[in-house]
Scaffold this motif. Structure first.
Motif, PDB file in Angstrom:
ATOM      1  N   HIS A   1       7.117 -22.931  20.603  1.00  0.00           N
ATOM      2  CA  HIS A   1       7.284 -21.961  21.686  1.00  0.00           C
ATOM      3  C   HIS A   1       6.172 -22.021  22.727  1.00  0.00           C
ATOM      4  N   ALA A   2       5.102 -22.807  22.481  1.00  0.00           N
ATOM      5  CA  ALA A   2       3.966 -22.809  23.403  1.00  0.00           C
ATOM      6  C   ALA A   2       3.269 -24.154  23.365  1.00  0.00           C
TER       7      ALA A   2
ATOM      8  N   ALA B   1      -0.727 -16.644  29.067  1.00  0.00           N
ATOM      9  CA  ALA B   1      -1.212 -17.341  27.881  1.00  0.00           C
ATOM     10  C   ALA B   1      -2.157 -16.446  27.084  1.00  0.00           C
TER      11      ALA B   1
ATOM     12  N   VAL C   1       4.255 -27.796  31.261  1.00  0.00           N
ATOM     13  CA  VAL C   1       4.431 -26.349  31.325  1.00  0.00           C
ATOM     14  C   VAL C   1       4.722 -25.966  32.774  1.00  0.00           C
TER      15      VAL C   1
ATOM     16  N   ALA D   1      -2.876 -20.756  24.110  1.00  0.00           N
ATOM     17  CA  ALA D   1      -1.432 -20.982  23.879  1.00  0.00           C
ATOM     18  C   ALA D   1      -0.679 -20.567  25.142  1.00  0.00           C
ATOM     19  N   ILE D   2      -0.071 -21.552  25.812  1.00  0.00           N
ATOM     20  CA  ILE D   2       0.667 -21.313  27.061  1.00  0.00           C
ATOM     21  C   ILE D   2       2.156 -21.304  26.743  1.00  0.00           C
ATOM     22  N   PRO D   3       2.857 -20.194  26.952  1.00  0.00           N
ATOM     23  CA  PRO D   3       4.295 -20.146  26.626  1.00  0.00           C
ATOM     24  C   PRO D   3       5.070 -21.212  27.408  1.00  0.00           C
TER      25      PRO D   3
END
Length: 470
Positions: free
Chosen positions: A395-396, A447, A358, A465-467
């Motif tokens: 997406h994440a 997130a 990420v 959830a981290i984009p």
């Protein structure tokens, strides 16, 4: 001994005024010199044309005169007297050029037939002379024009002293220079006025900043700000906002430190005083151990407060980079290995993708994982289990920490992210900062955090959830 004072910095008004005047001079002076030279050239051409026209006029007059009578005149009769014409009005002065022009008429043999007194001494023109010439006569320089090939071999020569042209040149020079001499000081005043008026928005900005109250969160605004000043205002307001945010973090951190360190310090001091006051070895050991535990807890609390402060500085202190979540998780687990061993809790991995990357801040992501695992280990009884899952979604990137501890009722889950919040009956030496650090780290990465029911039937499932960013 008097020391020389440092040079005073030039004002923006003065610099702009000086630069504008220099630019105007750099443009106007060459144009003035060029115009002057062009005008002098035109005057010379016009004067030469006047000489030629005078010769043509004499030619017409001579052709209508009695040439026999003209050729029979004595030498004394050939001279034409010239007198300067004076103005009869004392209130008006006009230049006259009659005494500065003259003519000569010669026959085919070179004998003077007719001449003005001021040109009578000039010798007749030679066969190879040009039509226009410069000659010296009587201490003056003359411009002469010679007209040949007339009837009966007559040659006509007209001349003009350069004095008249010099008078015209002086008049032209005065005409070109006088406007500059008069106009430049006036232009400097007008430029100074225009510059001051043009820089009024800067003065308005200065007044707005001077009138701004300390601690104000309102952006600086200028009605009808010029286009060139709008980026400055935007950058200034952004800087002020970052400064206010930093000051707010400092104030919040100071308040947190003052609030959270008072009790453990007092407890450690009480235990130390009790140990110093007793002579019983058992009580002495108990007091020192209690004081040691209090100081250790104090050190951990300070560490968490500093971690929270560093996270709140967040994006202002570093740049985003590509971070491997699995690698960060392995580093955190190795760091917590002794804590995991002492807790008696089993740590397992459900889904662990080989590499999940990420865009973010490695220190913040490490703090997020560390506090999630520590929080779970602290609340799960010995013999329980904690499960870590890291996988890459569409997406994440998804991080799941699942435990089988007592969990948190659904109605109280929203409040656990508040600073220094601790659930009733929770065990361990936590101080309610862990989930606050997790929340701040998540905010730095845009997130989301969800507190869900654990699949074990009891406990908690924390999902982050981290984009994914390109």
């Amino acid at each position: 001994m008097r020391l020389a004072s440092p040079l005073k910095p030039a004002s923006l008004h003065g610099r702009l005024r000086l630069l504008i005047i220099i630019v105007l001079l750099a443009v106007l002076l060459p144009l003035g010199v060029l115009s002057f030279h062009r005008t002098i050239t035109e005057v010379d051409e016009l004067s030469d044309g006047r000489l030629a026209q005078s010769a043509r006029t004499l030619q017409v007059l001579i052709e209508h005169a009695d040439m026999q009578a003209l050729q029979g005149r004595d030498d004394a009769d050939t001279l034409v007297p010239i007198e300067a014409v004076r103005s009869h009005s004392p209130k008006r002065h006009r230049n006259t050029y009659e005494s500065e022009v003259g003519f000569q008429v010669f026959d085919r043999t070179g004998r003077t037939l007719l001449a003005t007194a001021n040109l009578a001494a000039l010798p007749p023109p030679a066969a190879g002379d040009a039509d226009f010439q410069d000659l010296q006569q009587g201490g003056y320089r003359w411009r002469v024009f010679t007209l040949r090939d007339l009837a009966d071999g007559v040659v006509i020569r007209t001349g003009e002293r350069y004095d008249s042209r010099h008078d015209i040149m002086h008049a032209v020079w005065l005409e070109h220079s006088l406007p500059l001499l008069i106009g430049l000081p006036l232009l400097a005043l007008l430029v100074g006025w225009a510059v001051r008026r043009g820089l009024r928005p800067l003065e308005a900005l200065t007044r707005a900043l001077s009138a701004r109250e300390p601690g104000s969160h309102e952006p600086v605004q200028l009605p009808a700000a010029p286009l060139e000043l709008q980026p400055v205002l935007a950058a200034l307001n952004g800087q002020l906002a970052r400064l206010e945010d930093a000051l707010e973090r400092e104030r919040r951190f100071s308040a947190d430190v003052a609030h959270e360190l008072r009790t453990p310090l007092a407890s450690a001091m009480i235990n130390l005083e009790s140990a110093m006051a007793t002579t019983d070895p058992a009580e002495l050991k108990t007091g020192l151990v209690s004081a040691q535990h209090g100081i250790a807890g104090l050190a951990r609390r300070i560490e968490q407060l500093l971690a929270l402060a560093r996270l709140e500085a967040g994006a202002a202190s570093s740049q985003r980079s590509r971070v491997d979540l699995v690698g960060v998780a392995m580093g955190v687990i190795e760091e917590l290995s002794s804590v995991i061993a002492d807790s008696g809790v089993e740590l397992s991995f459900a889904r662990l993708t080989p590499q999940v990357s990420v865009q973010g801040y490695e220190a913040a992501l490490a703090a997020l994982l560390r506090n999630l695992l520590e929080n779970a280990l602290r609340h799960v009884p010995a013999g329980g289990q904690v499960q870590l899952s890291i996988e890459q979604g569409e997406h994440a990137a998804l991080i799941d920490v699942i435990d089988d501890g007592p969990g948190i009722p659904a109605e109280r889950r929203a409040s656990v992210f508040a600073r220094f919040h601790r659930e009733a009956g929770s065990r361990g030496d936590g101080y309610g900062l862990g989930l606050s650090i997790v929340q701040r780290a998540a905010q730095l990465h845009d997130a989301t955090i969800e507190l869900l029911d654990s699949p074990y039937g009891s406990g908690l499932r924390v999902r982050v959830a981290i984009p994914l960013r390109p």
